[in-house]
Each structure stands twice: as C-alpha cells, then as structure tokens.
Enzyme design. Structure first.
Site, PDB file in Angstrom:
ATOM      1  CB  CYS A  28      12.563  -9.016 -44.678  1.00  0.00           C
ATOM      2  SG  CYS A  28      14.039  -8.003 -44.516  1.00  0.00           S
ATOM      3  CB  SER A  61      10.430   0.169  -7.316  1.00  0.00           C
ATOM      4  OG  SER A  61      11.224   1.158  -7.903  1.00  0.00           O
ATOM      5  CE  LYS A 112      16.366  -8.321  -6.252  1.00  0.00           C
ATOM      6  NZ  LYS A 112      16.474  -8.276  -7.624  1.00  0.00           N
ATOM      7  CG  ASP A 115     -12.581 -26.651   7.462  1.00  0.00           C
ATOM      8  OD1 ASP A 115     -12.237 -25.456   7.262  1.00  0.00           O
ATOM      9  OD2 ASP A 115     -11.949 -27.626   7.030  1.00  0.00           O
ATOM     10  CB  CYS A 150      12.343  -5.771 -42.247  1.00  0.00           C
ATOM     11  SG  CYS A 150      12.574  -7.196 -41.171  1.00  0.00           S
ATOM     12  CB  CYS A 209      17.253  -6.142 -40.976  1.00  0.00           C
ATOM     13  SG  CYS A 209      16.118  -5.958 -42.349  1.00  0.00           S
ATOM     14  CB  ALA A 255     -11.360 -30.859  11.525  1.00  0.00           C
ATOM     15  CE1 TYR A 257       6.061  -3.886   0.790  1.00  0.00           C
ATOM     16  CE2 TYR A 257       6.144  -6.279   0.850  1.00  0.00           C
ATOM     17  CZ  TYR A 257       6.027  -5.103   0.133  1.00  0.00           C
ATOM     18  OH  TYR A 257       5.869  -5.152  -1.221  1.00  0.00           O
ATOM     19  NE  ARG A 310       5.997  -0.348  -7.446  1.00  0.00           N
ATOM     20  CZ  ARG A 310       6.618  -0.039  -8.566  1.00  0.00           C
ATOM     21  NH1 ARG A 310       6.407  -0.737  -9.650  1.00  0.00           N
ATOM     22  NH2 ARG A 310       7.484   0.945  -8.604  1.00  0.00           N
ATOM     23  CG  ASP A 324      10.417 -13.724  -6.320  1.00  0.00           C
ATOM     24  OD1 ASP A 324      10.160 -12.605  -6.805  1.00  0.00           O
ATOM     25  OD2 ASP A 324      11.040 -14.608  -6.923  1.00  0.00           O
ATOM     26  CE  LYS A 382      10.826  -2.294   3.682  1.00  0.00           C
ATOM     27  NZ  LYS A 382       9.453  -2.792   3.891  1.00  0.00           N
ATOM     28  CE  LYS A 385      13.209  -6.706  -3.833  1.00  0.00           C
ATOM     29  NZ  LYS A 385      12.417  -7.375  -4.851  1.00  0.00           N
ATOM     30  CB  CYS A 397      16.982  -9.574 -42.647  1.00  0.00           C
ATOM     31  SG  CYS A 397      15.583  -9.561 -41.505  1.00  0.00           S
ATOM     32  CD  GLU A 445      10.438  -5.136   6.051  1.00  0.00           C
ATOM     33  OE1 GLU A 445       9.929  -5.359   4.933  1.00  0.00           O
ATOM     34  OE2 GLU A 445      10.034  -4.258   6.832  1.00  0.00           O
TER      35      GLU A 445
HETATM   36  S1  IVH Z   1       9.091  -2.195   0.583  1.00  0.00           S
HETATM   37  C1  IVH Z   1       9.475   1.938  -0.458  1.00  0.00           C
HETATM   38  N1  IVH Z   1       9.534  -4.578   1.541  1.00  0.00           N
HETATM   39  O1  IVH Z   1      10.059  -5.352  -3.900  1.00  0.00           O
HETATM   40  C2  IVH Z   1       9.687   0.509  -0.655  1.00  0.00           C
HETATM   41  N2  IVH Z   1       9.178  -4.379  -0.795  1.00  0.00           N
HETATM   42  O2  IVH Z   1      11.545  -3.418  -5.592  1.00  0.00           O
HETATM   43  C3  IVH Z   1       8.455  -0.207  -1.002  1.00  0.00           C
HETATM   44  N3  IVH Z   1       9.224  -6.505  -2.003  1.00  0.00           N
HETATM   45  O3  IVH Z   1       7.385  -3.633  -5.354  1.00  0.00           O
HETATM   46  C4  IVH Z   1       8.605  -1.646  -1.006  1.00  0.00           C
HETATM   47  N4  IVH Z   1       9.601  -7.782  -0.253  1.00  0.00           N
HETATM   48  O4  IVH Z   1       6.964  -6.067  -4.557  1.00  0.00           O
HETATM   49  C5  IVH Z   1       9.296  -3.861   0.435  1.00  0.00           C
HETATM   50  N5  IVH Z   1       9.917  -6.626   2.559  1.00  0.00           N
HETATM   51  C6  IVH Z   1       9.670  -5.910   1.463  1.00  0.00           C
HETATM   52  C7  IVH Z   1       9.546  -6.510   0.182  1.00  0.00           C
HETATM   53  C8  IVH Z   1       9.305  -5.701  -0.924  1.00  0.00           C
HETATM   54  C9  IVH Z   1       9.397  -7.760  -1.558  1.00  0.00           C
HETATM   55  C10 IVH Z   1       9.004  -6.127  -3.411  1.00  0.00           C
HETATM   56  C11 IVH Z   1       7.755  -5.324  -3.657  1.00  0.00           C
HETATM   57  C12 IVH Z   1       8.209  -4.059  -4.309  1.00  0.00           C
HETATM   58  C13 IVH Z   1       9.559  -4.424  -4.817  1.00  0.00           C
HETATM   59  C14 IVH Z   1      10.426  -3.200  -4.843  1.00  0.00           C
END
Ligand code: IVH
Length: 682
Positions: free
Chosen positions: A408, A79, A311, A34, A429, A423, A31, A222, A133, A114, A287, A112, A405, A110
């Site tokens: 078609c 990536s 993952k 704001d 088709c 097919c 508040a 990051y 990206r 989403d 990393k 990951k 098919c 870190e």
């Molecule tokens: S570093 C050189 N750090 O994962 C690496 N990516 O598969 C550059 N992501 O496109 C990415 N959390 O969208 C990095 N702590 C994190 C992340 C992260 C999620 C995603 C990001 C990237 C994808 C790569």
C-alpha cells in the site's frame, strides 16, 4: 450354477488380493488375475440381480458427489509428537519407564509413512465408512473413494473381529506409482504433483471416485479405534497380527524391538533401507507394545505419551538466492521471502524459502546473489541455513527493509524492542485487510462458509468491503455480479453471513485478530470478563500502564486473567482503546452480530478446582464432549490418575486407570454421576 461360479470367482479374487496386498506373495500372474476379474464382470453383467455391494467389481460406483459429508470419529484420531535426536528419544523412553516404574519396555517400530491417515469402519466385517483424519475429532466421509483401493478389503477375512472395528492406517502412493502417474499427466499436458503425499491427498479428495480409482493408491493399517474388552489383544504387535489375519495389509518393515537400544538399531537400519523402499517415509514411529501400559500413560493434548515419531534429518542442498520480496501479513508484519533458483530437496521442488525477519537476515549475513544452503524437513517450510561465503559474487547486493509497504505504500515502522517491521496502515492496507478478513471468516472464528480467499480479494478490489463490518452489509445482487459467482452460490454466502451473526463472545474476540490472542486467550478473556463492555473498560483502565518500566506494573486488570502475561495484555489494551477498532466493533454490533451472555466465569462453576480422568467409552458422550463439558463447568481433565485426581469417570471397557483409581482410593463415577455433578440428571 451361475450363482455358484460367481461366488467362487469372488472368493478367488479376494484370496488373491490377500496374497498380493497382505502377504506380498502372489500365487498367480496379473494376467490371470485380470482374467478372473473379467469373467466375474461378464457374469454379473448377464445377471445383474446377483450383484452385491461388496463384490470386487463394485469398488467404483455411484455418481460424483457435490461435497464430502463430515464424520465424527468415535475415538479421536491422535497425532504424534516428534523427536529429532537420539537424546530426545532417550528422554521419551526414560519418561515412559519412570511413569510405569519398570526397567525396560518393548516397542513396535514402524516406518513413518508419508501419506494420509484414514479411519476405516467395519461393521460385522463389512466396510461401511471411511473418513479422513480432519481435525482429529471430525473428518470427511471418503467411503466411495476408499472403496476403490484394492488394498482395502471390502469384507474382513476369517473371524474374531469385533462387531464394530475402526481401523486406522495410512493411504499412500508408491514411488513408482507416483512417477508413472506424473509422467502420464505430463504427457497429457496436465499439472503434475510435487510429491507422493500430495498426490495421494489430491487423489483422495476427488469428488468423483472414478478418478480416485485410476490413481495408484495403497493402504497400510497401523492402529485401531477403541476396542471392546473382549476383542482387545494384550499388545500392539498382536493387534497387527490380527489385522493381517483379517485381510488388512500391514507394512512388512514393522518390527518389535527391545528398549532404547532396539529403537536406535531399527532407526539406523531403516535409514539405510530408505532409498530402496517402494514408498516414501520420513522417519520411524515407536509405539509402546503393551496396551494396558498405554492406558496408564494416556495422552497430552492431541498426542499420546506412549508413541513418538523419530524424524530423519532434514535434507539440505545448495542453490542461489535470486531475490528477496516482502510479504505483508494480517497484522502488517513484513516477512522477507527468498526467491530461489528452483532445487529438488526432500522430495519437492523448492523455489521460495522464508527468511523470517531482518534479524535473521543479519544473522545469516545473506545477500542477493549468494549461494545458500537450503533445508527442508517434512512438511516444514523450507529454510535457508547458511551462506557459502566463498562463492559470493562481486555484485552481491545487501537486502534492505523497504521504507514503504510494498502493498500500500504506507510507512513501514519498526517498534522498539520488537524484531518485526510493520506496515503502519492497518486495515487500509489491502494485504492487512485481506489477511484480517480471511481470519475473521475462518471456521473457528465467525465461521462464514463460502467466503474464501478469491471472493474476499474481489470484494476488497471492488471496494465493497473495507472492514469486517462491511461483510454484514453485502447483498446477494452485489455478490452475483462478481466473477465465478452464480446466483445460487451468492445466496448461500449471504445465508452463511446471516447465520454467523449468532456467535459467542470467545469466537468474536478471536475473530477480531488481536495480536497474540488465539482461541485459548480469547476464551480466557471471555470467561474472565464475561462481557465485551467489561473487557473494554479494563483495557481503558490499563492503557496508561502499557509502557510501565516494570513488568509487574503493566496492565494489572488484564493480567488478572489467568495465563495472560504483560505482552499479550499490552496488545489487548492497545487494541480495545484504538478508536478505529472500537468503530468496527460498534458497526458489527449494529449489523446484528450477537452472543449469549457468558455465565461461566473462569475458576467458577460447579466443578471449579476439581480434576477428572476419563477412561473407557461413555454411553452418550464422546470423550471430547465430556472434556469440554467438564471444562465449561470449571473443572480440569487430566490424562493420568494420581493422588490429586478427584474423580475417575469410567465408561465401558475402562483401562488400567480404573484399577489405579481403586488402588489410590480415588472416587470412581459413571456418566450419570458426571451429569449429576454437572448439575443435570441423566
Ligand atoms: S500412528 C496415536 N503410525 O503420522 C498415533 N501414524 O503424526 C496415531 N503416520 O496422522 C498415528 N506412519 O498420518 C502412526 N506407522 C505409523 C504412521 C503414522 C505415518 C502419520 C499419520 C498420522 C501422523 C501423526
């Protein structure tokens, strides 16, 4: 006086943003915040001459755009490679230590997140550009949308930032924000999003930043693009610390860990915390902490060797298989698709899953009516993992491959030695024609903008297009008569079709949609044969050998192309001897599709047989560009320096690769030197 008050309010608001988003430790209530904000708005309204673009009130501005401009990233956005087990992580760690020749290394671990990766460019501390990206080299300009995120500072705090700073990070939506937004959308009778990630993507893709501003989006930094040597910290950990000092939010769960053991401990801990975290994550990213070591390791394709995403295991649930339908793809393959009783798994509602092919159905032993276990991991298509046989109902039905098919009605054939059923109708088709056309017009093929899925469907249904060549006979009046096609857009499509006529042989070969011929194979074919005529000639000569008993006797002329094996060669030989395909090719030629002569044969060129390593920033070329020019001249680009390297091309602020080159006595050249080798003077 007013100017001073305005200044004080802005500083106060920025300070409280920092307390809230970066330190996660607010000093005042929402508040009170704001109230400050409204006072600033009021004063600026009374004194419009005092409004500046980086005032906290100016996050939402400008009119809705017609489209997003495209932006080239100064350094590509990479990536990550994935690993799914402790064993794979162990391999990753071992490779790193072996390459560096060290006992143990520190990692930064870190969550990951989403969400969506973005690049934020700060010039002299001010946010000047934000981009998605995209394909890693080029993304979309979403500056106006990113400015609406309060977690993103419009101005950096403190000092010491480089004149140009490219911050990389993730835009995400919190679980709570997502739930609230969906509840509100549902109450208004609007469509809801399946998960926070899609909601974040949909929100950033708004052409009207006022809509983005209403979405609960947040941001964590990051990584960074290339940094000048003077601003380069020694470690990633230090970089993150600097980000915080500069007012950029960094995820609080990030930790520095030692070696493989530290990584695994962190993973277990984060997996336990996952349900309580305020945002969705799908794993851990490790990393390598030391930045000079990262340079030494380099990247392969589009992913660095110094980082990996570990993952979390896929989530599994039970549901019922209601039915199986067969979809027809662009090469005619029939793919069985499971229709499931909708279930919530891995953050989304799943009602379809792929069954791949009849072999897979046999392997699973699945029948219609069965209770099945469905797995979903990350962005991967949901899959049926197994059948709960004890719960099979009496009336469970076997799944049968249709004889005709489903699109078609033509005969379905199963080629000996192949799993897929197809097919037999080819482009007559509708499903195959649609798939083939979608591929033909796609960006990396003939690149016809504006000719999308729906428009192609209409063109097929009205009979205007029966083969790719018919696209070139279309007239604006014909398009304008179709649904949702204004005169202007019809004219644009015709123009895009016209433009696409000037292409290259490799794009053309890729566009034809020959089985197993992707971009790389298309390029190899183009470089080897250098003309379509020569390729067709080789295909004709090879056709009699397609079914030769021994692999080595098959398609000798096509297999003279490096990296082309017997299966691909057979597909190519069959494609270019099929009269219908040759007729389409002739028609495309007649319609004016053309390409310049291919002058560069594979393995030839001024740099043939030479291996290059790039380091640092080159004055006029991006790394991608340098790489493609070296490759176009027959050379190879590698990620790390070894005795086999012929040249290291060093730009501004080169990394440890330069030192390594000097140690190994590898020739070091600059951009001008590279241009000379390429046969052009700078
Ligand atoms: S570093 C050189 N750090 O994962 C690496 N990516 O598969 C550059 N992501 O496109 C990415 N959390 O969208 C990095 N702590 C994190 C992340 C992260 C999620 C995603 C990001 C990237 C994808 C790569």
């Amino acid at each position: 006086m007013t100017a001073r008050r305005i200044q004080a309010l802005r500083e106060a608001i920025e300070h409280h943003n920092y307390r809230y988003y970066v330190l996660d430790d607010p000093e005042i209530s929402d508040a009170e915040y704001d109230r400050l904000f409204r006072e600033l708005q009021q004063l600026e309204q009374e004194h419009p001459e005092l409004v500046t673009p980086d005032s906290p009130t100016q996050r939402v501005g400008g009119a809705p755009r017609a489209e997003f401009a495209s932006v080239r990233h100064a350094t590509p956005m990479l990536s990550l490679n994935n690993c799914f087990s402790d064993g794979e992580l162990r391999d990753f760690d071992r490779r790193i230590r072996e390459t560096l020749g060290v006992e143990a290394v520190d990692y930064v671990a870190e969550p990951k997140l989403d969400g969506l990766a973005v690049s934020l460019v700060y010039e002299r501390g001010r946010l000047i550009r934000a981009a998605t990206r995209g394909d890693g080299s080029e993304g979309e300009d979403i500056t106006a949308n990113i400015r609406t995120l309060r977690a993103v500072p419009l101005k950096l705090r403190g000092s010491g930032w480089p004149a140009l700073l490219d911050v990389r990070g993730e835009v995400y939506m919190s679980k709570a924000g997502f739930a609230r937004m969906n509840a509100e959308a549902a109450a208004r009778g609007e469509k809801t999003f399946v998960n926070p990630r899609n909601a974040a993507a949909g929100s950033l893709r708004q052409l009207d930043p006022r809509i983005t501003a209403q979405r609960p989006l947040s941001f964590y930094a990051y990584a960074s693009g290339a940094l000048p040597r003077s601003a380069q910290p020694q470690t990633h950990w230090e970089l993150l610390q600097r980000f915080r000092d500069w007012g950029l939010p960094v995820c609080a769960q990030i930790e520095r860990v030692r070696g493989l053991e530290g990584c695994l401990r962190y993973y277990a801990k984060l997996e336990r915390q996952r349900p309580q975290l305020p945002f969705e994550i799908d794993g851990v990213v490790y990393k390598l902490d030391r930045l000079d070591w990262r340079e030494e390791l380099g990247s392969v394709a589009r992913a660095p060797r110094w980082a990996v995403a570990h993952k979390f295991p896929a989530q599994e649930v039970e549901t019922r298989l209601l039915d199986v339908e067969f979809q027809v793809g662009r090469t005619g393959t029939l793919t069985p698709v499971a229709r499931l009783e909708p279930v919530f798994v891995g953050g989304v509602t799943v009602s379809n899953a792929t069954l791949h092919n009849m072999d897979e159905i046999a392997r699973l032993g699945v029948k219609i009516g069965d209770t099945v276990i469905v797995r979903r991991a990350g962005d991967v298509i949901p899959e049926i993992v197994k059948v709960v046989e004890s719960r099979r109902p009496r009336d469970a039905r076997a799944i049968q491959l249709p004889k005709q098919c489903p699109v078609c009605g033509s005969t379905v054939v199963q080629i000996e030695g192949e799993v897929a059923a197809r097919c037999s109708a080819g482009l007559t088709c509708r499903a195959q024609l649609h798939g083939a056309l979608m591929h033909f017009v796609s960006r990396r093929a003939m690149d016809i903008e504006g000719l999308g899925d729906k428009l192609l469907a209409q063109l097929i249904d009205t009979g205007l297009v029966k083969s790719p060549a018919d696209i070139y006979a279309l007239r604006a009046e014909q398009l304008a008569g179709l649904e949702r096609m204004a005169e202007k857009s019809a004219a644009n499509v015709i123009e895009a079709i016209e433009r696409s006529k000037a292409t290259t042989l490799e794009r053309f070969l890729y566009a034809l949609g020959i089985r197993d011929v992707g971009e790389t194979t298309a390029r190899d074919l183009a470089r080897h044969f250098r003309s379509l005529e020569a390729l067709i000639e080789a295909a004709r000569a090879d056709l009699p050998t397609v079914h030769a008993a021994k692999d080595k006797d098959r398609c000798p002329r096509l297999r003279a192309v490096p990296d082309i094996g017997p299966v691909v060669a057979a597909h190519v030989a069959q494609f270019f001897t099929e009269p219908h395909n040759l007729a389409v090719i002739r028609a495309l030629h007649k319609a004016g599709v053309h390409w310049p002569e291919v002058t560069q044969a594979a393995g030839a060129g001024p740099l043939a047989g030479k291996t290059f390593v790039l380091t640092g920033t080159l004055p006029s070329m991006s790394r991608d560009e340098a790489q493609s020019r070296i490759e176009a001249a027959g050379g190879k680009v590698s990620g790390s320096v070894s005795k086999k390297t012929d040249y290291v091309v060093a730009g501004e602020s080169p990394g440890s690769k330069l030192a390594k080159a000097e140690k190994l006595g590898v020739a070091v050249i600059d951009e001008a030197g590279l241009l000379r080798l390429l046969g052009r003077t700078a």
